[in-house]
Design an enzyme around this catalytic site. Structure first.
Site, PDB file in Angstrom:
ATOM      1  N   HIS A 225      45.235  43.111  53.741  1.00  0.00           N
ATOM      2  CA  HIS A 225      46.619  43.101  53.339  1.00  0.00           C
ATOM      3  C   HIS A 225      47.288  44.193  52.942  1.00  0.00           C
ATOM      4  O   HIS A 225      46.658  44.682  51.875  1.00  0.00           O
ATOM      5  CB  HIS A 225      46.873  41.464  52.424  1.00  0.00           C
ATOM      6  CG  HIS A 225      46.732  40.473  53.080  1.00  0.00           C
ATOM      7  ND1 HIS A 225      46.060  39.203  52.454  1.00  0.00           N
ATOM      8  CD2 HIS A 225      47.013  40.030  54.518  1.00  0.00           C
ATOM      9  CE1 HIS A 225      46.066  38.261  53.487  1.00  0.00           C
ATOM     10  NE2 HIS A 225      46.617  38.820  54.397  1.00  0.00           N
TER      11      HIS A 225
ATOM     12  N   GLU B 123      47.954  44.838  48.926  1.00  0.00           N
ATOM     13  CA  GLU B 123      46.801  44.753  47.981  1.00  0.00           C
ATOM     14  C   GLU B 123      46.176  46.062  47.847  1.00  0.00           C
ATOM     15  O   GLU B 123      45.013  46.227  48.148  1.00  0.00           O
ATOM     16  CB  GLU B 123      45.890  43.742  48.566  1.00  0.00           C
ATOM     17  CG  GLU B 123      46.665  42.318  48.696  1.00  0.00           C
ATOM     18  CD  GLU B 123      45.924  41.329  49.257  1.00  0.00           C
ATOM     19  OE1 GLU B 123      44.798  41.361  49.693  1.00  0.00           O
ATOM     20  OE2 GLU B 123      46.508  40.084  49.783  1.00  0.00           O
TER      21      GLU B 123
ATOM     22  N   ARG C  26      52.877  43.033  53.632  1.00  0.00           N
ATOM     23  CA  ARG C  26      51.343  42.488  53.867  1.00  0.00           C
ATOM     24  C   ARG C  26      51.035  42.654  55.219  1.00  0.00           C
ATOM     25  O   ARG C  26      49.629  42.592  55.169  1.00  0.00           O
ATOM     26  CB  ARG C  26      51.850  40.743  53.369  1.00  0.00           C
ATOM     27  CG  ARG C  26      50.722  39.798  53.624  1.00  0.00           C
ATOM     28  CD  ARG C  26      50.926  38.466  53.458  1.00  0.00           C
ATOM     29  NE  ARG C  26      49.953  37.498  54.056  1.00  0.00           N
ATOM     30  CZ  ARG C  26      49.125  36.999  52.961  1.00  0.00           C
ATOM     31  NH1 ARG C  26      49.117  37.289  51.864  1.00  0.00           N
ATOM     32  NH2 ARG C  26      48.487  35.930  53.457  1.00  0.00           N
TER      33      ARG C  26
ATOM     34  N   SER D  34      43.034  41.039  46.969  1.00  0.00           N
ATOM     35  CA  SER D  34      43.511  40.777  45.407  1.00  0.00           C
ATOM     36  C   SER D  34      44.854  39.566  45.794  1.00  0.00           C
ATOM     37  O   SER D  34      45.532  39.730  46.933  1.00  0.00           O
ATOM     38  CB  SER D  34      44.066  41.825  44.815  1.00  0.00           C
ATOM     39  OG  SER D  34      45.113  42.369  45.238  1.00  0.00           O
TER      40      SER D  34
ATOM     41  N   TYR E  13      43.443  27.194  48.472  1.00  0.00           N
ATOM     42  CA  TYR E  13      44.158  26.630  49.855  1.00  0.00           C
ATOM     43  C   TYR E  13      43.374  26.866  51.014  1.00  0.00           C
ATOM     44  O   TYR E  13      42.585  28.121  50.999  1.00  0.00           O
ATOM     45  CB  TYR E  13      45.528  27.209  49.831  1.00  0.00           C
ATOM     46  CG  TYR E  13      45.786  28.667  50.032  1.00  0.00           C
ATOM     47  CD1 TYR E  13      45.317  29.544  50.944  1.00  0.00           C
ATOM     48  CD2 TYR E  13      46.063  29.245  48.575  1.00  0.00           C
ATOM     49  CE1 TYR E  13      45.431  30.807  50.703  1.00  0.00           C
ATOM     50  CE2 TYR E  13      46.198  30.700  48.736  1.00  0.00           C
ATOM     51  CZ  TYR E  13      45.667  31.217  49.832  1.00  0.00           C
ATOM     52  OH  TYR E  13      46.104  32.761  49.870  1.00  0.00           O
TER      53      TYR E  13
ATOM     54  N   GLU F 212      38.379  38.167  45.834  1.00  0.00           N
ATOM     55  CA  GLU F 212      39.977  38.326  45.444  1.00  0.00           C
ATOM     56  C   GLU F 212      39.965  38.887  44.017  1.00  0.00           C
ATOM     57  O   GLU F 212      39.621  38.505  43.118  1.00  0.00           O
ATOM     58  CB  GLU F 212      40.703  36.932  45.280  1.00  0.00           C
ATOM     59  CG  GLU F 212      41.027  36.127  46.429  1.00  0.00           C
ATOM     60  CD  GLU F 212      42.234  36.605  47.166  1.00  0.00           C
ATOM     61  OE1 GLU F 212      42.942  37.553  46.669  1.00  0.00           O
ATOM     62  OE2 GLU F 212      42.464  36.109  48.479  1.00  0.00           O
TER      63      GLU F 212
END
Length: 444
Positions: free
Chosen positions: A193, A196, A251, A327, A378, A401
């Site tokens: 991403h 990040e 992203r 992250s 999620y 993360e």
């Protein structure tokens, strides 16, 4: 019987402000750089007893009307969402109506981004070449990789295993002490991403530590003597560069799927961590090209993903561990990420993950949670760790993360790069030790 979500307005109530957000991207970019003036980051928490409020958050998340949820709605953990100026008042009215508690984490995103960029650029002007005091551009990272291969040819090699959508090299660093036998291996990737930035910074930090450990010798030498390392610091090079030059919070990749939304509204790119070829198109993904969770027109549509899949599959028998770095949230995810599905060897993977979290906390006191993504945050289908386990058959696969838990989010100050690298390296060592012990590798 499921309780229905009340009708709190036509979808157009939200779609029109969201479309205005799209046009604002074009309007605010005379120099080609996306402005976030007036954008706010809102945090929703303490919603565990408000079932109706949670359903409304879920509906907004699943509406495909361009709300930038930085974390998916959760009844257990805080939910962060970024709103453009045209959305703010509508969303606040809805939250007030249904008693959804929130706080404004960042009142003006542009101010926050400018502060980080100013600090980062100041450090870059005072230094030359690769370092971990500031976030580096892709050319610097790739140049450092090449320089390590030139300086330590018996230990480090660099290969380009393909090209990105925009023709940038997909560079991989291999760290090995060689030998005649095929050694067990570890795959590390970062930067999937684009926004990040702490991810590629941490992955390069780990790679540098492995190289230095090998050069110095000592007790940590076994990390490279008994194990081969395949390291891709930036698996989304186009997106990463775009986040430096045009849009700090970009992203996705930079592909054009040829859709109406791409050609008319400029909705480019696919979320590469929804594009892996396992349970593609499932929960936590979107079919809308304008969504930040767009899964792409088909599985592995992005060259960055299809090339990486092929590389992993070619070495699936050698690879004993896959680690991917994101992250933010301070969590270590195990499979399965795609849905609330029991993992047969859950206890084994979580035991190793908990040892990794314990080793990480011992460095700077940073606390991480361990578990499957659906349980902690999620569901998200089409992710790296699920592909590694579900398709390549690699038993141990984890998604980190990294820092923090939302104070800075994707805008983590550069002075946190080294502490993040230090604690994550300790954690990776613990995971490798646990995995290699399980596989009864000599030296562990």
């Amino acid at each position: 019987m499921m309780e229905a979500v009340p009708n709190y307005g036509s979808p157009l109530t939200y779609a029109l402000p969201a479309l205005t957000c799209i046009f604002s991207v074009l309007r605010d970019s005379p120099t080609g750089h996306k402005s976030y003036q007036g954008y706010q980051i809102m945090r929703i928490s303490n919603i565990s007893s408000n079932v109706m409020g949670f359903k409304i958050l879920e509906e907004l998340y699943n509406s495909d009307v361009l709300f930038d949820f930085m974390t998916r709605p959760s009844m257990k953990e805080p939910t962060d969402v970024m709103l453009c100026p045209e959305q703010v008042q509508n969303v606040k009215k809805i939250f007030a109506q249904f008693h959804i508690p929130y706080e404004i984490m960042v009142p003006d995103v542009e101010t926050e981004l400018n502060a980080e960029l100013k600090a980062n650029n100041l450090i870059l002007r005072k230094s030359e070449g690769m370092n971990w005091n500031a976030y580096q551009r892709l050319s610097t990272i790739h140049g450092w990789m090449d320089s390590m291969a030139e300086k330590y040819p018996a230990l480090v090699s660099v290969e380009t295993y393909g090209l990105s959508t925009e023709g940038r090299p997909m560079k991989l660093m291999k760290i090995t002490t060689g030998g005649t036998r095929t050694k067990p291996a570890v795959w590390l990737d970062g930067g999937i991403h684009a926004r990040e930035w702490i991810s590629p910074a941490t992955v390069t930090y780990i790679a540098n530590e492995l190289i230095q450990q090998a050069i110095r010798g000592g007790p940590e030498y076994r990390l490279v003597n008994a194990v081969d390392w395949f390291i891709v610091p930036n698996i989304n090079p186009d997106g990463y560069e775009y986040s430096h030059t045009n849009d700090r919070l970009w992203r996705k990749t930079r592909s054009n799927d040829g859709s109406f939304m791409a050609n008319v509204f400029g909705c480019l790119g696919t979320d590469p961590n929804r594009n892996w070829e396992y349970k593609w198109g499932g929960k936590g993904t979107s079919k809308n090209p304008c969504s930040s969770q767009y899964h792409g027109p088909k599985a592995a549509s992005e060259p960055e993903i299809s090339l990486s899949q092929a590389y992993i599959l070619e070495r699936k028998d050698q690879l004993k561990l896959v680690l991917t770095f994101h992250s933010y949230s301070q969590m270590i995810f195990t499979p399965w990420g795609y849905d609330y599905v029991p993992l047969e060897d859950k206890e084994e993977l979580e035991n190793v993950g908990r040892q990794a979290a314990k080793a990480l906390e011992a460095v700077h006191g940073t606390k991480y949670q361990v578990g499957a993504s659906p349980d902690l945050l999620y569901p998200a289908a089409g992710g790296t760790e699920d592909f590694a386990k579900g398709v390549a058959g690699i038993k141990f696969a984890y998604c980190y993360e990294l820092r923090d838990t939302g104070k800075h989010g994707f805008n983590l100050p550069p002075d946190q790069i080294i502490p993040t690298g230090e604690e994550t390296f300790a954690s990776v060592k613990a995971i490798v030790e646990g995995v290699m012990s399980y596989h009864q590798v000599d030296g562990f």
